[in-house]
Write a protein that holds these residues in place. Structure first.
Motif, PDB file in Angstrom:
ATOM      1  N   ASN A   1     -18.240   8.786 -12.550  1.00 18.23           N
ATOM      2  CA  ASN A   1     -18.564   9.864 -11.606  1.00 18.23           C
ATOM      3  C   ASN A   1     -18.431   9.383 -10.162  1.00 18.23           C
ATOM      4  N   LYS A   2     -18.860   8.160  -9.922  1.00 18.19           N
ATOM      5  CA  LYS A   2     -18.765   7.582  -8.577  1.00 18.19           C
ATOM      6  C   LYS A   2     -17.306   7.433  -8.168  1.00 18.19           C
ATOM      7  N   ALA A   3     -16.489   6.956  -9.092  1.00 17.54           N
ATOM      8  CA  ALA A   3     -15.063   6.797  -8.802  1.00 17.54           C
ATOM      9  C   ALA A   3     -14.403   8.141  -8.537  1.00 17.54           C
ATOM     10  N   LEU A   4     -14.756   9.143  -9.325  1.00 16.71           N
ATOM     11  CA  LEU A   4     -14.178  10.480  -9.140  1.00 16.71           C
ATOM     12  C   LEU A   4     -14.558  11.062  -7.780  1.00 16.71           C
ATOM     13  N   GLU A   5     -15.799  10.851  -7.367  1.00 21.61           N
ATOM     14  CA  GLU A   5     -16.236  11.350  -6.063  1.00 21.61           C
ATOM     15  C   GLU A   5     -15.446  10.695  -4.941  1.00 21.61           C
ATOM     16  N   ARG A   6     -15.186   9.409  -5.073  1.00 18.31           N
ATOM     17  CA  ARG A   6     -14.419   8.717  -4.039  1.00 18.31           C
ATOM     18  C   ARG A   6     -12.955   9.142  -4.040  1.00 18.31           C
ATOM     19  N   LEU A   7     -12.425   9.407  -5.219  1.00 21.06           N
ATOM     20  CA  LEU A   7     -11.037   9.868  -5.286  1.00 21.06           C
ATOM     21  C   LEU A   7     -10.863  11.213  -4.587  1.00 21.06           C
ATOM     22  N   LYS A   8     -11.906  12.026  -4.598  1.00 18.19           N
ATOM     23  CA  LYS A   8     -11.839  13.341  -3.953  1.00 18.19           C
ATOM     24  C   LYS A   8     -11.676  13.232  -2.440  1.00 18.19           C
ATOM     25  N   THR A   9     -12.001  12.067  -1.876  1.00 16.62           N
ATOM     26  CA  THR A   9     -11.893  11.892  -0.425  1.00 16.62           C
ATOM     27  C   THR A   9     -10.464  11.547   0.005  1.00 16.62           C
ATOM     28  N   LEU A  10      -9.597  11.252  -0.964  1.00 15.42           N
ATOM     29  CA  LEU A  10      -8.232  10.872  -0.627  1.00 15.42           C
ATOM     30  C   LEU A  10      -7.365  12.104  -0.392  1.00 15.42           C
ATOM     31  N   THR A  11      -6.454  11.979   0.539  1.00 19.89           N
ATOM     32  CA  THR A  11      -5.478  13.036   0.774  1.00 19.89           C
ATOM     33  C   THR A  11      -4.421  12.989  -0.330  1.00 19.89           C
ATOM     34  N   PRO A  12      -3.634  14.048  -0.499  1.00 21.64           N
ATOM     35  CA  PRO A  12      -2.569  14.023  -1.523  1.00 21.64           C
ATOM     36  C   PRO A  12      -1.608  12.853  -1.350  1.00 21.64           C
TER      37      PRO A  12
ATOM     38  N   GLU B   1      -2.256   9.934   0.096  1.00 25.50           N
ATOM     39  CA  GLU B   1      -2.975   8.700  -0.254  1.00 25.50           C
ATOM     40  C   GLU B   1      -3.104   8.567  -1.768  1.00 25.50           C
ATOM     41  N   LEU B   2      -3.385   9.681  -2.434  1.00 29.52           N
ATOM     42  CA  LEU B   2      -3.521   9.661  -3.890  1.00 29.52           C
ATOM     43  C   LEU B   2      -2.187   9.305  -4.546  1.00 29.52           C
ATOM     44  N   ASN B   3      -1.116   9.820  -4.000  1.00 31.84           N
ATOM     45  CA  ASN B   3       0.210   9.530  -4.537  1.00 31.84           C
ATOM     46  C   ASN B   3       0.528   8.041  -4.436  1.00 31.84           C
ATOM     47  N   ILE B   4       0.195   7.448  -3.301  1.00 28.31           N
ATOM     48  CA  ILE B   4       0.438   6.017  -3.125  1.00 28.31           C
ATOM     49  C   ILE B   4      -0.472   5.203  -4.036  1.00 28.31           C
ATOM     50  N   LEU B   5      -1.707   5.645  -4.227  1.00 30.63           N
ATOM     51  CA  LEU B   5      -2.623   4.947  -5.124  1.00 30.63           C
ATOM     52  C   LEU B   5      -2.095   4.943  -6.559  1.00 30.63           C
ATOM     53  N   LYS B   6      -1.506   6.051  -6.979  1.00 32.93           N
ATOM     54  CA  LYS B   6      -0.908   6.127  -8.320  1.00 32.93           C
ATOM     55  C   LYS B   6       0.218   5.105  -8.465  1.00 32.93           C
ATOM     56  N   MET B   7       0.994   4.956  -7.432  1.00 31.95           N
ATOM     57  CA  MET B   7       2.099   3.998  -7.487  1.00 31.95           C
ATOM     58  C   MET B   7       1.580   2.562  -7.475  1.00 31.95           C
ATOM     59  N   ILE B   8       0.481   2.346  -6.751  1.00 36.74           N
ATOM     60  CA  ILE B   8      -0.153   1.019  -6.767  1.00 36.74           C
ATOM     61  C   ILE B   8      -0.651   0.697  -8.169  1.00 36.74           C
TER      62      ILE B   8
ATOM     63  N   LYS C   1       1.366   0.251   4.404  1.00 35.13           N
ATOM     64  CA  LYS C   1       0.273  -0.716   4.591  1.00 35.13           C
ATOM     65  C   LYS C   1      -0.940  -0.045   5.235  1.00 35.13           C
ATOM     66  N   ASN C   2      -0.709   0.801   6.236  1.00 33.56           N
ATOM     67  CA  ASN C   2      -1.815   1.510   6.880  1.00 33.56           C
ATOM     68  C   ASN C   2      -2.517   2.442   5.895  1.00 33.56           C
ATOM     69  N   THR C   3      -1.723   3.076   5.036  1.00 31.29           N
ATOM     70  CA  THR C   3      -2.306   3.965   4.029  1.00 31.29           C
ATOM     71  C   THR C   3      -3.167   3.178   3.060  1.00 31.29           C
ATOM     72  N   ARG C   4      -2.706   2.000   2.676  1.00 27.51           N
ATOM     73  CA  ARG C   4      -3.497   1.132   1.792  1.00 27.51           C
ATOM     74  C   ARG C   4      -4.828   0.774   2.442  1.00 27.51           C
ATOM     75  N   HIS C   5      -4.802   0.487   3.735  1.00 20.75           N
ATOM     76  CA  HIS C   5      -6.040   0.161   4.461  1.00 20.75           C
ATOM     77  C   HIS C   5      -7.008   1.344   4.434  1.00 20.75           C
ATOM     78  N   ARG C   6      -6.484   2.544   4.653  1.00 20.21           N
ATOM     79  CA  ARG C   6      -7.338   3.744   4.651  1.00 20.21           C
ATOM     80  C   ARG C   6      -7.941   3.978   3.264  1.00 20.21           C
ATOM     81  N   ILE C   7      -7.128   3.788   2.228  1.00 21.52           N
ATOM     82  CA  ILE C   7      -7.626   3.966   0.866  1.00 21.52           C
ATOM     83  C   ILE C   7      -8.752   2.971   0.578  1.00 21.52           C
ATOM     84  N   CYS C   8      -8.565   1.729   0.999  1.00 21.95           N
ATOM     85  CA  CYS C   8      -9.603   0.704   0.800  1.00 21.95           C
ATOM     86  C   CYS C   8     -10.915   1.110   1.465  1.00 21.95           C
ATOM     87  N   ARG C   9     -10.815   1.642   2.674  1.00 20.95           N
ATOM     88  CA  ARG C   9     -12.035   2.069   3.384  1.00 20.95           C
ATOM     89  C   ARG C   9     -12.714   3.207   2.634  1.00 20.95           C
TER      90      ARG C   9
END
Length: 203
Positions: free
Chosen positions: A130-141, A143-150, A171-179
Motif C-alpha cells: 500500500n505504501k509503494a502504491l501511494e508513492r507510485l501515485k505521485t509519479l507523472t506518466p 516518470e512512471l514510464n521511465i521507472l518501468k524501463m528501469i 538522469k534528472n528524471t531518475r533524481h526526481r523519482i528517487c525523491r
C-alpha cells in the motif's frame, strides 16, 4: 506507518511478555496493552488496530470472545485468541468470529512466534504494498514510464535513445523519482526498488 497491534490481556506480566517478544521478533510494530474491557473501549474509540491478540479469560464484565464480538463487524483487523481454555465450547465460540489463529497458554517465544508470524508477515507485506502504491501515485506518466524501463534493467543511455530524450533529462528524471519514492540515490537503490516492485507497475 507502523503496524498497530493491540494486546488484550488482564495480567500485566503476560501482556509485557507478549509485547517484548513481538518487538524482539519484528520491526515496525506499534503495540498497545489493554488490561480491561474499559481499556479496549477507550483504545478502539480512537484507533484501528491491524492485529488484536486477545485473551479469552478476562476477569471483567465480558470475556474476550464477547468483547471481540463488539468490534468484529465495526473494525477491520486480524484476530488471534490467546487462552488457557481448551474446551470445545470455547473454541467453537471463538471460531464464530473467524480468528486467524488460536494460541494455547502457557506462552513461550516459539509458540507465540508460530501463532503470529505468518499473520504479521502478511500484514507487513500488505502495508508495504500500500505504501509503494501511494508513492507510485505521485509519479507523472513520463516518470512512471521511465521507472518501468528501469525495472527492465535498461540503461540511462538506452532509455534516452528509445524515448528520444537526452541522457541528462533521464538522469534528472531518475533524481526526481528517487525523491518521490524517498530513496537514497546511492548503491542502485532505484534499480533495486523498481525490480522489487515490478509487479505493481502496469506494463
Amino acid at each position: 506507518m507502523s503496524l498497530k497491534v493491540l494486546i488484550v490481556e488482564d495480567e500485566m506480566i503476560i501482556a509485557r511478555f507478549i509485547e517484548y517478544q513481538l518487538h524482539s521478533l519484528y520491526t515496525g510494530l506499534e503495540s498497545h496493552i489493554a488490561l480491561s474491557v474499559d481499556d479496549v473501549e477507550t483504545y478502539m474509540e480512537h484507533n484501528s488496530p491491524d492485529l488484536v491478540l486477545c485473551d479469552i479469560q478476562l476477569n471483567d464484565r465480558l470475556d474476550g470472545i464477547e468483547l471481540m464480538e463488539r468490534y468484529a463487524t465495526k473494525k477491520l483487523f486480524s484476530l488471534v485468541f490467546i487462552t488457557s481454555y481448551q474446551s470445545k465450547n470455547s473454541i467453537d465460540r471463538a471460531a464464530a468470529l473467524n480468528p486467524e489463529n488460536y494460541i494455547i497458554k502457557p506462552l513461550g517465544e516459539n509458540r507465540l512466534y508460530a501463532g503470529t508470524h505468518m499473520i504479521i508477515q502478511r500484514l507487513q507485506q500488505q502495508r508495504n504494498k500500500n505504501k509503494a502504491l501511494e508513492r507510485l501515485k505521485t509519479l507523472t506518466p513520463s516518470e512512471l514510464n521511465i521507472l518501468k524501463m528501469i525495472a527492465l534493467r535498461y540503461t540511462t543511455k538506452y532509455i534516452a535513445e528509445t524515448l528520444f530524450l537526452s541522457p541528462y533529462t533521464v538522469k534528472n528524471t531518475r533524481h526526481r523519482i528517487c525523491r518521490k519514492l524517498d530513496l537514497n540515490e546511492a548503491n542502485n537503490a532505484l534499480l533495486s526498488w523498481a525490480i522489487e516492485h515490478q509487479h505493481l507497475l502496469k506494463f
